[in-house]
Design a protein around this motif. Structure first.
Motif, PDB file in Angstrom:
ATOM      1  N   UNK A  55      65.249   2.450  19.040  1.00 32.58           N
ATOM      2  CA  UNK A  55      64.548   1.164  19.186  1.00 32.58           C
ATOM      3  C   UNK A  55      63.057   1.408  19.392  1.00 32.58           C
ATOM      4  N   UNK A  56      62.712   2.382  20.237  1.00 33.71           N
ATOM      5  CA  UNK A  56      61.295   2.710  20.441  1.00 33.71           C
ATOM      6  C   UNK A  56      60.627   3.082  19.119  1.00 33.71           C
ATOM      7  N   UNK A  57      61.299   3.879  18.314  1.00 37.43           N
ATOM      8  CA  UNK A  57      60.754   4.276  17.013  1.00 37.43           C
ATOM      9  C   UNK A  57      60.599   3.059  16.102  1.00 37.43           C
ATOM     10  N   UNK A  58      61.572   2.169  16.134  1.00 35.70           N
ATOM     11  CA  UNK A  58      61.526   0.932  15.343  1.00 35.70           C
ATOM     12  C   UNK A  58      60.330   0.078  15.745  1.00 35.70           C
ATOM     13  N   UNK A  59      60.127  -0.094  17.046  1.00 37.12           N
ATOM     14  CA  UNK A  59      59.011  -0.918  17.521  1.00 37.12           C
ATOM     15  C   UNK A  59      57.676  -0.306  17.111  1.00 37.12           C
ATOM     16  N   UNK A  60      57.557   1.011  17.233  1.00 42.09           N
ATOM     17  CA  UNK A  60      56.315   1.695  16.841  1.00 42.09           C
ATOM     18  C   UNK A  60      56.057   1.509  15.345  1.00 42.09           C
ATOM     19  N   UNK A  61      57.096   1.644  14.535  1.00 36.31           N
ATOM     20  CA  UNK A  61      56.939   1.482  13.086  1.00 36.31           C
ATOM     21  C   UNK A  61      56.525   0.068  12.708  1.00 36.31           C
ATOM     22  N   UNK A  62      56.860  -0.895  13.564  1.00 35.83           N
ATOM     23  CA  UNK A  62      56.523  -2.296  13.300  1.00 35.83           C
ATOM     24  C   UNK A  62      55.298  -2.760  14.084  1.00 35.83           C
ATOM     25  N   UNK A  63      54.530  -1.793  14.612  1.00 39.60           N
ATOM     26  CA  UNK A  63      53.289  -2.082  15.345  1.00 39.60           C
ATOM     27  C   UNK A  63      53.485  -3.054  16.503  1.00 39.60           C
ATOM     28  N   UNK A  64      54.614  -2.915  17.208  1.00 36.99           N
ATOM     29  CA  UNK A  64      54.878  -3.696  18.413  1.00 36.99           C
ATOM     30  C   UNK A  64      54.658  -2.741  19.577  1.00 36.99           C
ATOM     31  N   UNK A  65      53.529  -2.909  20.261  1.00 35.45           N
ATOM     32  CA  UNK A  65      53.112  -1.921  21.253  1.00 35.45           C
ATOM     33  C   UNK A  65      53.159  -2.420  22.697  1.00 35.45           C
ATOM     34  N   UNK A  66      53.521  -3.663  22.913  1.00 42.25           N
ATOM     35  CA  UNK A  66      53.565  -4.173  24.282  1.00 42.25           C
ATOM     36  C   UNK A  66      55.004  -4.286  24.805  1.00 42.25           C
ATOM     37  N   UNK A  67      55.870  -3.444  24.267  1.00 41.48           N
ATOM     38  CA  UNK A  67      57.270  -3.432  24.682  1.00 41.48           C
ATOM     39  C   UNK A  67      57.658  -2.059  25.206  1.00 41.48           C
ATOM     40  N   UNK A  68      58.550  -2.065  26.181  1.00 41.93           N
ATOM     41  CA  UNK A  68      59.148  -0.839  26.682  1.00 41.93           C
ATOM     42  C   UNK A  68      60.656  -0.979  26.532  1.00 41.93           C
ATOM     43  N   UNK A  69      61.341   0.153  26.374  1.00 38.11           N
ATOM     44  CA  UNK A  69      62.776   0.131  26.137  1.00 38.11           C
ATOM     45  C   UNK A  69      63.458   0.975  27.205  1.00 38.11           C
ATOM     46  N   UNK A  70      64.466   0.393  27.848  1.00 36.65           N
ATOM     47  CA  UNK A  70      65.210   1.082  28.894  1.00 36.65           C
ATOM     48  C   UNK A  70      66.703   0.822  28.745  1.00 36.65           C
ATOM     49  N   UNK A  71      67.495   1.727  29.297  1.00 34.70           N
ATOM     50  CA  UNK A  71      68.922   1.486  29.503  1.00 34.70           C
ATOM     51  C   UNK A  71      69.090   1.202  30.994  1.00 34.70           C
ATOM     52  N   UNK A  72      69.928   0.224  31.323  1.00 37.69           N
ATOM     53  CA  UNK A  72      70.111  -0.176  32.722  1.00 37.69           C
ATOM     54  C   UNK A  72      71.586  -0.469  32.959  1.00 37.69           C
ATOM     55  N   UNK A  73      72.125   0.116  34.028  1.00 34.14           N
ATOM     56  CA  UNK A  73      73.549  -0.074  34.285  1.00 34.14           C
ATOM     57  C   UNK A  73      73.848  -1.008  35.452  1.00 34.14           C
ATOM     58  N   UNK A  74      72.863  -1.785  35.855  1.00 34.07           N
ATOM     59  CA  UNK A  74      73.067  -2.747  36.929  1.00 34.07           C
ATOM     60  C   UNK A  74      72.970  -4.168  36.419  1.00 34.07           C
ATOM     61  N   UNK A  75      72.837  -5.091  37.349  1.00 34.19           N
ATOM     62  CA  UNK A  75      72.697  -6.498  36.989  1.00 34.19           C
ATOM     63  C   UNK A  75      71.302  -6.767  36.433  1.00 34.19           C
ATOM     64  N   UNK A  76      71.239  -7.475  35.338  1.00 37.55           N
ATOM     65  CA  UNK A  76      69.960  -7.774  34.692  1.00 37.55           C
ATOM     66  C   UNK A  76      69.073  -8.606  35.610  1.00 37.55           C
ATOM     67  N   UNK A  77      69.638  -9.553  36.311  1.00 34.97           N
ATOM     68  CA  UNK A  77      68.833 -10.406  37.199  1.00 34.97           C
ATOM     69  C   UNK A  77      68.192  -9.588  38.319  1.00 34.97           C
ATOM     70  N   UNK A  78      68.881  -8.566  38.796  1.00 30.61           N
ATOM     71  CA  UNK A  78      68.280  -7.699  39.815  1.00 30.61           C
ATOM     72  C   UNK A  78      67.155  -6.860  39.206  1.00 30.61           C
ATOM     73  N   UNK A  79      67.342  -6.419  37.962  1.00 35.69           N
ATOM     74  CA  UNK A  79      66.292  -5.678  37.259  1.00 35.69           C
ATOM     75  C   UNK A  79      65.037  -6.542  37.162  1.00 35.69           C
ATOM     76  N   UNK A  80      65.201  -7.828  36.874  1.00 37.94           N
ATOM     77  CA  UNK A  80      64.035  -8.714  36.746  1.00 37.94           C
ATOM     78  C   UNK A  80      63.290  -8.831  38.076  1.00 37.94           C
ATOM     79  N   UNK A  81      64.015  -8.887  39.168  1.00 36.29           N
ATOM     80  CA  UNK A  81      63.372  -8.960  40.494  1.00 36.29           C
ATOM     81  C   UNK A  81      62.630  -7.660  40.800  1.00 36.29           C
ATOM     82  N   UNK A  82      63.272  -6.524  40.516  1.00 42.68           N
ATOM     83  CA  UNK A  82      62.677  -5.216  40.811  1.00 42.68           C
ATOM     84  C   UNK A  82      61.408  -4.958  40.004  1.00 42.68           C
ATOM     85  N   UNK A  83      61.311  -5.532  38.792  1.00 37.52           N
ATOM     86  CA  UNK A  83      60.182  -5.264  37.897  1.00 37.52           C
ATOM     87  C   UNK A  83      59.238  -6.456  37.754  1.00 37.52           C
ATOM     88  N   UNK A  84      59.369  -7.451  38.648  1.00 35.76           N
ATOM     89  CA  UNK A  84      58.490  -8.617  38.635  1.00 35.76           C
ATOM     90  C   UNK A  84      58.466  -9.301  37.270  1.00 35.76           C
TER      91      UNK A  84
END
Length: 156
Positions: A55-84
């Motif tokens: 996915x990171x390679x895909x985003x770079x090839x498409x000139x999308x540079x304001x995205x980060x890609x992660x794998x997360x094994x917890x609750x998504x809503x908690x991830x949103x709180x942890x990362x503001x």
């Protein structure tokens, strides 16, 4: 609230439909977290870390540079709180997707009440990860449904 969004999914595999949603979101938000989450109801076909790199390679090839890609094994809503993260991005193909997403939104809002949802209309309503996987299992050409780095990963 921050102008940071999350676009979570199993992305197994990441399709051109997903890429379209990321592209749309990247134009509206300062930063977008593309997060491969764990879905207890799905067994992964592709390693999440390898999918992250593709996915990171895909985003770079498409000139999308304001995205980060992660794998997360917890609750998504908690991830949103942890990362503001203030916004949850979802793509909708039809009213069934909307009803499904609204049910999940209610649960996520219990965990992070500040989280706002932004829905994008999917342009390729027939494309889904499940459809791509089925076509791939029959050795059909899926190159028009997935980005090239994803196709490389799937054909290993």
């Amino acid at each position: 609230m921050s102008n940071i969004a999350i676009y979570p999914g199993s992305f197994d595999p990441f399709t051109n439909g997903h890429l379209d949603i990321v592209f749309k979101a990247s134009k509206l938000f300062d930063k977008v977290h593309v997060v491969i989450g764990v879905n207890a109801n799905k067994k992964r076909s592709y390693d999440s870390e390898e999918m992250c790199r593709a996915i990171e390679k895909t985003l770079a090839q498409n000139n999308i540079h304001n995205c980060v890609v992660y794998a997360h094994d917890g609750l998504v809503a908690e991830y949103t709180k942890e990362h503001n993260i203030g916004y949850m991005i979802r793509g909708l193909r039809n009213n069934l997707d909307y009803n499904y997403e609204e049910n999940i939104a209610e649960v996520n809002k219990l965990i992070n009440p500040a989280l706002e949802y932004v829905y994008f209309r999917a342009d390729n309503v027939a494309v889904s990860s499940s459809m791509v996987m089925e076509l791939h299992s029959y050795r059909k050409d899926i190159s028009k449904f997935v980005p090239e780095p994803i196709l490389e990963l799937m054909n290993r």
